[in-house]
Design an enzyme around this catalytic site. Structure first.
Site, PDB file in Angstrom:
ATOM      1  N   HIS A  24       0.941  -1.350   0.019  1.00 53.54           N
ATOM      2  CA  HIS A  24      -0.064   0.098   0.086  1.00 53.54           C
ATOM      3  C   HIS A  24       0.896   1.144  -0.050  1.00 53.54           C
ATOM      4  O   HIS A  24       1.588   1.555   1.036  1.00 53.54           O
ATOM      5  CB  HIS A  24      -0.570  -0.198   1.411  1.00 53.54           C
ATOM      6  CG  HIS A  24      -2.004   0.824   1.447  1.00 53.54           C
ATOM      7  ND1 HIS A  24      -3.251   0.833   0.421  1.00 53.54           N
ATOM      8  CD2 HIS A  24      -2.334   1.801   1.819  1.00 53.54           C
ATOM      9  CE1 HIS A  24      -3.890   1.810   0.337  1.00 53.54           C
ATOM     10  NE2 HIS A  24      -3.647   2.539   1.571  1.00 53.54           N
ATOM     11  N   ASP A 200      -5.495  11.825  -2.709  1.00 51.36           N
ATOM     12  CA  ASP A 200      -5.029  12.167  -1.389  1.00 51.36           C
ATOM     13  C   ASP A 200      -3.627  12.204  -1.836  1.00 51.36           C
ATOM     14  O   ASP A 200      -2.871  11.183  -2.129  1.00 51.36           O
ATOM     15  CB  ASP A 200      -5.126  11.049  -0.396  1.00 51.36           C
ATOM     16  CG  ASP A 200      -4.880  11.477   1.132  1.00 51.36           C
ATOM     17  OD1 ASP A 200      -4.253  12.722   1.199  1.00 51.36           O
ATOM     18  OD2 ASP A 200      -4.973  10.743   1.876  1.00 51.36           O
TER      19      ASP A 200
END
Ligand code: MUC
Ligand code: MG
Length: 385
Positions: A24, A200
């Protein structure tokens, strides 16, 4: 009415390392594994409350690491808390906040455990201690952060087909801005109107990078830009919001309710990402939400990629907000290869379903936790009631 003094008897902190389903990638770190920080508070009436203070990327995201959270709770919080009245969680937390600086994640973990215990004692779901839930489900976005455009598109298609998520947040900011923009635009084009795309940046850009990208994102139909520039730059994020190209969300800039107040006063953002850990706990996060609502700033239910405890605690609080226009991103447990509950949280139809039992309303699988927790040979085994 709980009139008697119920003593806090013990506070245990466990670090539980759980592998991620895939790397991630954020601008601040790449996570292959998440370290859950679980706190259990045992009380003299036999009730055990659970809380979580998980962060991202060790010390890369904030000022606390999993290890500092554990050490500070054990060294400073626990001796103070022992013997205090567990039936007065608000008073206990006021004392803790008054004595010790910072440590928002550690305070969140302890506060969640105290409120979980109190709600169990009262026989009500945690949400009922925060005004009462308005909804039994919250919509959940998914974060695409493999770093590979094709893989991210495949992942999004799979989530749409399974009706698990239809809102996708892309983590960007670690590559050149033009490469990130190309990646985001390609994913938005592939999904079209079937999936909403947001980004983001985790503070990685300069203001001029953000202006350049926002123009292109606006043309491509990207729905939201989260924390594009440094958290400290209130003036910068306000200017980006005033450009009105794409709605702007504050995340890392919201460290305490006082930050929320300063950002709201100047209307520096269109949306606030409310996070229980970032706000120092459920009470702080409820204040951030109230400040936003009073200032006509939209709400989003954020995550620190917590496991099941922090995730469901957040959901209990978010379910009490009048309007959660941008939904939530409470997908943390789905990013992990192993569940720590006997019965996993229910994710269906793009939403997370809140449990109805007392307190957090979930049951931990202690055998699994014991297998994954750090230093298990050295620590005493945590046997729960
Ligand atoms: C953040 O900055 O919002 C939320 C989703 C994700 O992938 O990372 C977190 C933290
Ligand atoms: Mg964020």
């Amino acid at each position: 009415m709980i009139a008697e003094h119920i003593a806090i008897e013990a506070i245990d902190v466990l670090l539980v390392d759980v592998p991620a389903i895939r790397p991630h990638r954020l601008s601040v770190a790449t996570m292959n594994c998440q370290t859950l920080v679980l706190v259990c508070v045992r009380c003299s009436d036999g009730v055990v409350g659970m809380g979580e203070g998980t962060t991202i990327g060790g010390l890369a995201y904030g000022e606390e690491s999993p290890e500092s959270i554990k050490v500070n709770i054990e060294t400073y919080f626990a001796p103070l808390l022992k013997g205090m009245n567990a039936a007065r969680p608000g008073a206990v937390m006021a004392k803790l906040r008054g004595l010790y600086q910072g440590n928002r994640f550690a305070k969140c973990a302890v506060e969640t455990a105290l409120f979980d215990a109190q709600a169990q004692r009262m026989g009500v779901p945690l949400s009922e201690l925060f005004g009462g839930r308005i909804t039994d489900t919250v919509e959940v976005a998914w974060t695409l952060a493999s770093g590979d455009t094709g893989r991210d598109i495949d992942e999004a298609e799979d989530m749409l087909a399974r009706r698990r998520h239809r809102v996708f947040k892309l983590k960007i900011g670690s590559r050149a801005v033009k490469d990130d923009v190309a990646h985001v635009v390609a994913i938005k084009h592939a999904l079209g109107d079937r999936g909403e795309v947001r980004v983001d940046v985790n503070q990685a850009w300069t203001e001029s990078d953000a202006i350049w990208a926002a123009k292109r994102f606006s043309d491509a139909g990207v729905g939201l830009i989260e924390q594009p520039i440094a958290a400290a730059s209130h003036a910068g994020i306000k200017r980006l919001t005033e450009l009105a190209l794409v709605p702007i969300m504050a995340d890392e800039a919201l460290r305490w309710p006082a930050d929320a107040s300063a950002l709201a006063r100047e209307r520096c953002a269109d949306v606030f990402a409310v996070k229980i850990a970032q706000s120092g706990g459920l009470l702080g996060a409820a204040s951030v939400a109230a400040i936003a609502q009073a200032a006509d700033i939209d709400l989003y239910g954020g995550t620190m990629l917590e496991g099941a405890i922090g995730t469901i605690a957040s959901a209990h609080l978010f379910s009490t907000f009048g309007e959660l226009k941008w939904g939530t991103e409470l997908f943390g447990p789905l990013l992990l290869t192993e569940d720590i509950l006997t019965e996993p949280l229910r994710y269906e139809n793009f939403a997370l379903y809140l449990p109805h039992g007392p307190g957090l309303g979930v049951t931990l699988d202690w055998d699994r936790i014991d297998r994954m927790r750090r230093n298990r040979t050295r620590g005493a085994s945590i046997a729960m009631n």
